[in-house]
Design a protein around this motif. Sequence first.
Motif, mmCIF file in Angstrom:
data_model
loop_
_atom_site.group_PDB
_atom_site.id
_atom_site.type_symbol
_atom_site.label_atom_id
_atom_site.label_comp_id
_atom_site.label_asym_id
_atom_site.label_seq_id
_atom_site.Cartn_x
_atom_site.Cartn_y
_atom_site.Cartn_z
ATOM 1 N N HIS A 188 -2.540 -0.877 -6.869
ATOM 2 C CA HIS A 188 -2.356 -1.560 -8.149
ATOM 3 C C HIS A 188 -3.352 -2.693 -8.373
ATOM 4 N N LEU A 246 -2.899 3.990 -15.388
ATOM 5 C CA LEU A 246 -4.040 3.159 -15.785
ATOM 6 C C LEU A 246 -4.814 3.736 -16.959
ATOM 7 N N VAL A 276 -6.537 -3.993 -9.321
ATOM 8 C CA VAL A 276 -7.676 -3.425 -10.051
ATOM 9 C C VAL A 276 -8.973 -4.088 -9.600
ATOM 10 N N ASN A 286 -12.732 -2.538 -12.980
ATOM 11 C CA ASN A 286 -11.959 -2.325 -14.204
ATOM 12 C C ASN A 286 -11.083 -1.090 -14.019
ATOM 13 N N GLU A 287 -10.329 -0.762 -15.046
ATOM 14 C CA GLU A 287 -9.398 0.363 -14.944
ATOM 15 C C GLU A 287 -10.126 1.677 -14.649
#
Length: 285
Positions: free
Chosen positions: A178, A284, A180, A183-184
């Motif tokens: 989880h 995500l 990050v 970035n996603e």
Amino acid sequence: MAALPTVRRRMLGAELRKIREGLAITVDEAADRLGWHQSKVSRVENGRSGVRPHEVGTLLDVYEVTDPQTREALATLARDGKRRVWWQPYSDVLSQRYASFISFEAEAVAARNYQTTLIPGLLQTSEYARAVTRGLQPDTPPDQLDALVSVRLARQNAALRRQDPLKLWAIVDEAALHRVMGNEATMIKQLRHLNEASEEPNITVQVVPLRAGANAGMLGAFVILEFPIRGDLDVVCTESLTSSLYLEQEDDLRKYGQAFDLLRAAALDVEPSRDLIAKTAKDLE
């Protein structure tokens, strides 16, 4: 930077010491039979001094070791100690502690890796590795950052795609899925890559779910590296921001081995782990 020869000397010396002690021969007695100074025997056994293949042969003659496989394996350790290491071109950007870890990893046949906050280095994408390196070393110039990412990818190639690939068992805390990095899009690619890697026959990935609560890995990440000649040459590596600690005592190896087994039991099985990784990636999107 001669880290790999140091590892090979350590392995060779430990094996020669085991043979001598098994025969109940003292260091002084061995030196007398070989015509060496006793300090040379000690330096060879402690991995502080190299030894030529023909000297290994002489040692094994004195110790009456006739098994051809044993003799060849130990001669190979002495012979290969001078070979060029693949990370030599990157020596200007590698810290000594990182080079030492790479050298141990290069000789290992298996690794048990527990990670609390990151995806294991051998399973990182280039984008994820870049984001992690930038976060850990924010003042790194762009060219050095590129080089460190290249080292990470070269490590993966050297360990996981060699003729006898490293057997990697990676246990990852769910928190790492989880967090990050970059970035996603980077995380989605990384999580998908992690699942793809887990399909390889030499790679096992498990996730410790957040709901597992207190567990044996709460004090931090560690790697247990296993070597081909003898189990008591295995090492545990733990790392902080400024240093790496290598643990080789039998009691340390036993405790970390037990901790890894407890983490395996607390983690999801392989297929449920893949499902959780895939769900995290999908969330995500």
